[in-house]
Structures are given as structure tokens and as C-alpha cells.
Design a protein around this motif. Structure first.
Motif, mmCIF file in Angstrom:
data_model
loop_
_atom_site.group_PDB
_atom_site.id
_atom_site.type_symbol
_atom_site.label_atom_id
_atom_site.label_comp_id
_atom_site.label_asym_id
_atom_site.label_seq_id
_atom_site.Cartn_x
_atom_site.Cartn_y
_atom_site.Cartn_z
ATOM 1 N N LYS A 190 51.906 115.636 69.158
ATOM 2 C CA LYS A 190 51.216 116.104 67.946
ATOM 3 C C LYS A 190 52.243 116.612 66.946
ATOM 4 N N LEU A 229 43.258 110.584 64.611
ATOM 5 C CA LEU A 229 42.839 111.940 64.273
ATOM 6 C C LEU A 229 41.447 112.241 64.803
ATOM 7 N N GLU A 278 40.436 116.888 62.292
ATOM 8 C CA GLU A 278 41.767 116.600 61.761
ATOM 9 C C GLU A 278 41.683 115.692 60.533
ATOM 10 N N ARG A 302 42.863 116.582 56.768
ATOM 11 C CA ARG A 302 43.820 115.755 56.026
ATOM 12 C C ARG A 302 43.258 115.387 54.652
ATOM 13 N N SER A 325 47.178 120.729 56.856
ATOM 14 C CA SER A 325 47.794 120.209 58.056
ATOM 15 C C SER A 325 47.179 120.911 59.259
ATOM 16 N N TYR A 326 46.347 120.185 60.016
ATOM 17 C CA TYR A 326 45.545 120.785 61.081
ATOM 18 C C TYR A 326 45.718 119.999 62.359
ATOM 19 N N VAL A 327 45.917 120.705 63.468
ATOM 20 C CA VAL A 327 45.960 120.072 64.790
ATOM 21 C C VAL A 327 45.004 120.842 65.680
ATOM 22 N N GLU A 328 44.106 120.096 66.329
ATOM 23 C CA GLU A 328 43.112 120.728 67.184
ATOM 24 C C GLU A 328 43.728 121.014 68.553
ATOM 25 N N ASN A 369 43.781 126.094 67.379
ATOM 26 C CA ASN A 369 44.252 125.077 66.435
ATOM 27 C C ASN A 369 45.569 125.502 65.812
#
Lengths: 288, 369
Positions: free
Chosen positions: A243, B226, B230, B234, B239-242, B273
């Protein structure tokens, strides 16, 4: 002393008429940076915050004696802008722009090496030598001159740590952001080599993050050749593999680039590794 | 963005790299309409690695078997990814399996060609157990990858005669594809020699396109890597990450946010997150960020960690005060326009910490309460 930029640096801002370019030109001037010229193709003859604007880098350099570049132009035009700065032998060429394609970064870094010019970034906050010169976007009020050299892959985390150093009465020689992309110009090792040779710098702080192997490479160099105390911090201990954590370069690929591997390599090289950014200042004070 | 095998193969074919003709199906009944000679191979189209070991690739001798196996694989869960499509190709009779890829070598700051005669398995395993079987060549950005580079690699892998020329041709094509398509990775594994005449064939194809370069490539497929959240982030330029914890996190700057997640874990919590609102975030960006992180089910606390540089504390505070969250919240706010930001929060009866660590501790405590 300080590294890379000092009182004799004369900065040329590419993309000076854009929103970010103009805003940060004003902040650089307030810091005391000698901003000599701006370049925006098609807007030659204009002025931004009293700084003359030119159409090309070559004519700006001829007219003003600028010797370093700061690039704010949008990602799709950034390769062209950087190559133009390199062609005029500006040094360093500091690329603030985010989201530059990695193939473009490879071409820019190769051209810089061929020309003997140092590129800092892309996707970084720039470089600041307190009391002398700031190129980039670091907040002015955090800094105070002193003996600590700081090199980092991140912007805000740099501010956090610089603020902690300043609050603890520890000033900085130079603070430098290498950029968060997978391919950047100046490396950790090159920055640490400069700090090691700089008489003002008496302690070095390196702030890394997951992805790639630049911290490990620098650690091997520190272990073999650096006598000054080095303090290290790595962000991304909890990041999952595969990631991208905000920065294009902050990604664990397979088993490469973990925070654990970086911290182990740094500790093995005699670097004092801290587990929270707030501990940097107290450890630096103890080692000085 | 990572492409599926069938998407990558369409692009490979455009560059003259030999791939088998194949058909993509989404339902087992579609097997009846295929005009591919049997036996066939059914291949799950997923973005995670290791699908073969997970049972996502199966051989079928006739349509009855193909339909039964398609029913098994479609809908299967491979490392958390549901199989929605199968690529069906004619089974190839293959001999030696090679590996060939172009990727970015971060340390060298160049593209690197990686090749091996020990193909068909994970190249990281080969690198670990038998590094002498891997041939590497960095591409000089001034000259690019030339056919003679390809012939040199072919020679080192033991090729001769027509196969040497075919390999060099494929390597040149893959290099051109990598450069023109802004690939971070263009990989053929295995590149197989046919059992009979040794003709080379790309059995699998992996292609990762640089997200920062998609603006100059028309007609790319949708990014399927994604999660829904996510993708929403975007679209909002966040900028996001689960992740799988229960403390939602918002901060500014990638390094600071990574360090915030680490702090939460350090004090015994689990981040839900990663979310970087970015430099110079506005009140609207911040409001969107809060909306997105709280959409994730199971979130028990929200931790906002802002060190204002270009970002102004008052802009952030306005978003927080306007839309108090449904879960307990901890705010750390310092830097540019801090006093104005604090005043806005105090008016809304929201406390803000100055130091990050006590704030992180409190967020962990609230998530556990």
C-alpha cells in the motif's frame, strides 16, 4: 557554514506567477532568502513581490546571476522546467512539485548527474539554512540557527521535529527534505556526507520512512565513515505491504523497504534510533 | 495502478509481444459460446499474487469440465479479493520457463531489466535462493534499451540461433512498452519456450502503470485496486488507505500521518486508516476527509493530528466545529493560525491538544472505552 544553500545563494523561482509560486516566493523573501528572479514562459517583463519575471531561465540567469532553482510548476511541465534549470547549471535544483511521473524523474536525475548539478526532490519541502537561505515551503517561524543537521523524506514530520529541536534550544545548520517519491535526486547518504563535512553541524538527524533502501545505504555509510552523532527515526512501522502511504515512494514491495529492516540497519551502524518523533530532541541534546 | 492479466496482455499484444488469444468470461454458461480448442486453462483475474497456489488456475479437457471448474473459481475469494472474471486460453505445451521484466530501480534511479532462466516462480524467491540465476541490466536513460542489450541478456540466459533473436525482440518490445506506457513494472513470468520448436510465448503478464502518469494515457481501464472508500477519497484528492483497526486517523503530510498511525499502535491502539489531507488543506477538504474516514464500519474513535505549515489551523478547526463526529474525537492542533483555530474549537466546546502523544494516548483510551 550549513550545506547546499547559504547567504550567497541567489534563487530563481520557476512557476513564480502561479498561486503556490507567488505565495512561497513572498515567504522566502520574508525569511531573508535572496530571490533574484522568477521564470514563467510568456510572462517575461512582469514582477512578483518585486522580483523580476523572465520568459527563460537562461535570460534570467544572465540578467540576475541566479545560481539555484526552486520549481513550483505543475507536474506535467516539471520535467521541462527542471531540464531547463539544469541546462543553465543552477545548483541545487529544488523540485517542490508533487505527482511527477517516475520516468520523468529518472530523466531529470540522469541529466543532473551528467551536468554535475544536484537535484533535491521532487515532492519535497525544500532546503532551509536558518539565518541564511530557505528554498521551498518550510514554515519560516520554526527555525533557529544552530548545530543540528536534519535530513528527511517527509515535510510535515520535518516541521514537527524541527519545532521540537527549536523548543529544546537546539538550532539547525540546515534542514533538508529529500522528497517522498521513489526516484529523487539527492540521497540520504549524499546529504549525510555533506553534513559530516560541514563544520557548523555537530549532530545529524535522519528521518526516514518505509519504501526503498536509501536509509539502509546511508546507515552503512554512517557506520563506516561518520564520527558525528546520528539520531534516526523511521515512520511507517504499522504500514501494510503493497500500500502506498501517501507518498508515491512510501510502499513496502514484497519484503523490501520495511521500517523494521531500516531501524535494524541504522541501529547496527551505531545510529541512535528513537521510536517517537518527540524523543529526537532529548536524544540529540544527550549526544551533543 | 495495477492492471489485470487480460488487460496487460491486450497492451502486450499491441507491442508485438506473443500472447495466446483468450476470452474473458464472467459466468460459467459463457463457456458454451467459446471457440477455443480444448484443453483450455481457466485463470482467475485478480490483482493479488499467488492465485495459482490458491486454486485460481485450472486446466479443463472439455466444455463440461470447463463449466464445472469455471463455477468453482468464479466468486472464489483469493486473499480477500473476489474473483469476478476468468481468462480462458488454450493450454500450451511448454518447456523451459524464463522470467523477463523491466522495473524502476530506486537506488540506481534507473530502469532495470531483470531476466532469468529460472522463470515460472516468484522472482523474489529466486533472488533469495539462487541470485546467480538472475541477470540484471540497468537502462541508460540517454540511450534507452537497444536490441544489442537484449541479445546480450539472451546470450547470458543460454539462448542461441532464432530463439536468441526472438528473445531480444521481445525484450526490446517490453522496454518500449515500459517507457511509452509509464510502467513501474512490466513483467512476463513465465516467458515460456514451446516444447516443440522453442518459440517464446508470454504465459502471464503483469503491468503496473505509474498513477502520476495516467494523465498522458488515454483509454486506460478503471483502477480496480482501490476499495470503494479509497476510490471516493481519491476522487476528492485525498490520500486514503483503509486498514483494519478502529481508530480513524486524519493528519496533514504523509510522513506525519504514518508516524501518527505508529503512535496509535505504540500506545496499544489499532489505526482504521491512513488519511493525509495534504498540504494547504481547506475547510472543505477537511470536511470530506472526516466524512470518508467515518464511513468505515467499526470505527470507535477519531484522532485528528494537524501540524499547520501551509495548512492553517483555523481552516481545519472550522470543518471540525461544523460537523462534530458520531464517535469520540481527539484533536491535536498546532502551527500556523493556531490561536484562531483553538478559539473556533473552544466556541464549539472541543478541546485541542498541543502535543501529539497525550492526544494519541487519549484516542486509544476512547476507542477501548
Amino acid at each position: 557554514m550549513a550545506i547546499l544553500v547559504n547567504a550567497s545563494t541567489r534563487v530563481l523561482v520557476q512557476g513564480i506567477t502561479g498561486y503556490q509560486g507567488e505565495f512561497h516566493t513572498r515567504r522566502m523573501l520574508e525569511f531573508g532568502t535572496a530571490v533574484a528572479a522568477g521564470v514563467t514562459p510568456g510572462k517575461g517583463g512582469a514582477e512578483v513581490a518585486g522580483v523580476p519575471v523572465f520568459d527563460t531561465v537562461a535570460e534570467a540567469v544572465a540578467a540576475t546571476g541566479a545560481n539555484a532553482a526552486c520549481i513550483f510548476v505543475p507536474a506535467r511541465a516539471a520535467k521541462d522546467a527542471a531540464l531547463e534549470a539544469i541546462a543553465s547549471r543552477l545548483d541545487p535544483v529544488v523540485i517542490i512539485t508533487e505527482h511527477i511521473p517516475v520516468h520523468d524523474a529518472i530523466a531529470v536525475v540522469a541529466a543532473a548527474r551528467a551536468a554535475g548539478v544536484r537535484v533535491i526532490g521532487p515532492n519535497g519541502p525544500g532546503v532551509t539554512s536558518p539565518g541564511q537561505c530557505k528554498i521551498g515551503i518550510m514554515p519560516n517561524h520554526l527555525f533557529t540557527p544552530g548545530p543540528v543537521g536534519l535530513v528527511s523524506r517527509s515535510g510535515t514530520l520535518t516541521y514537527e521535529i524541527v519545532a521540537g529541536l527549536t523548543a529544546a534550544g537546539l538550532g539547525q545548520s540546515t534542514a533538508l527534505g529529500l522528497g517522498g517519491d521513489p526516484v529523487v535526486g539527492l540521497s540520504f547518504q549524499e546529504a549525510i556526507e555533506l553534513f559530516a563535512a560541514d563544520p557548523q553541524t555537530r549532530a545529524i538527524v535522519m528521518v526516514g520512512e518505509i519504501g526503498g533502501g536509501a536509509e539502509e545505504e546511508a546507515a552503512r555509510y554512517v557506520g563506516a565513515s561518520v564520527r558525528k552523532p546520528v539520531v534516526g527515526y523511521i515512520a511507517g512501522v504499522t504500514a501494510p505491504p503493497g500500500k502506498r502511504m501517501g507518498h508515491a515512494g512510501a510502499v513496502i514491495s514484497g519484503t523490501e523497504g520495511t521500517a523494521q529492516a531500516k531501524m535494524a540497519a541504522m541501529a547496527a551502524a551505531g545510529i541512535t534510533v528513537v521510536d517517537l518523533p518527540s524523543r529526537v530532541a532529548e536524544v540529540v541534546r544527550r549526544l551533543l | 495502478m495495477k492492471l489485470h492479466e487480460f488487460q496487460a496482455k491486450e497492451i502486450f499484444a499491441r507491442y508485438g509481444i506473443p500472447v495466446q488469444p483468450g476470452v474473458v468470461i464472467e459466468r460459467p454458461e459463457e463457456i458454451d459460446r467459446l471457440e477455443i480448442p480444448y484443453p483450455v486453462v481457466l485463470k482467475a483475474q485478480v490483482l493479488v499474487g499467488g492465485r495459482g497456489k490458491a486454486g485460481g488456475i485450472k486446466l479443463a479437457a472439455d466444455p463440461v469440465e470447463a463449466k464445472a471448474k469455471a463455477a468453482q473459481i468464479l466468486g472464489m475469494d483469493i486473499k480477500g479479493e473476489r474473483v469476478r472474471r476468468l481468462l480462458v486460453v488454450q493450454a500450451a505445451d511448454i518447456g523451459v520457463e524464463y522470467y523477463l521484466a523491466f522495473t524502476v530501480d530506486r537506488a540506481a534511479r534507473r530502469l532495470v531489466c531483470v531476466a532469468s532462466a529460472a522463470g515460472g516462480i516468484d522472482i523474489e524467491d529466486v533472488a533469495r535462493t539462487a541470485p546467480e540465476k538472475i541477470v540484471k541490466l540497468h537502462v541508460d536513460p540517454c540511450t534507452g534499451f537497444q536490441p544489442f542489450h537484449g541479445r546480450g541478456i539472451a546470450k547470458r540466459l543460454g539462448f542461441g540461433g532464432k530463439a536468441l533473436l526472438q528473445f531480444a525482440g521481445i525484450a526490446s518490445a517490453l522496454a518500449r512498452l515500459c517507457a511509452e506506457m509509464d510502467a513501474e513494472l512490466a513483467e512476463i513470468n513465465p516467458l515460456a519456450a514451446a516444447a516443440g520448436d522453442g518459440t517464446l510465448l508470454a504465459i502471464d503478464a503483469k503491468l503496473i502503470i505509474d498513477d502520476n502518469a495516467t494523465f498522458r494515457h488515454e483509454g486506460l481501464p478503471r483502477n480496480e485496486e482501490l476499495t470503494a472508500l479509497e476510490a471516493a477519497a481519491r476522487a476528492a484528492d485525498l490520500s486514503y488507505v483503509e486498514l483494519d483497526g478502529d481508530v480513524a486517523i486524519i493528519g496533514n503530510g504523509a510522513g506525519l500521518v504514518m508516524s501518527t498511525l505508529d503512535m496509535i499502535a505504540h500506545f496499544g491502539g489499532r489505526p482504521a486508516n491512513f488519511l493525509d489531507v495534504g498540504g494547504g488543506a481547506t475547510t472543505e477538504n477537511m470536511a470530506q476527509a472526516m466524512e470518508i474516514v467515518l464511513r468505515k464500519p467499526g470505527v470507535r474513535a477519531l484522532f485528528i493530528n494537524i501540524f499547520g505549515g501551509i495548512t492553517r489551523c483555523d481552516d481545519i478547526a472550522r470543518a471540525i466545529a461544523a460537523q462534530p463526529p458520531r464517535v469520540p474525537m481527539v484533536v491535536r492542533l498546532t502551527g500556523t493560525n493556531e490561536a484562531e483555530g483553538r478559539a473556533i474549537l473552544e466556541a464549539a466546546k472541543i478541546h485541542a491538544y498541543v502535543e501529539p502523544e497525550p492526544a494519541a494516548r487519549e484516542a486509544v483510551r476512547l476507542a477501548r472505552a
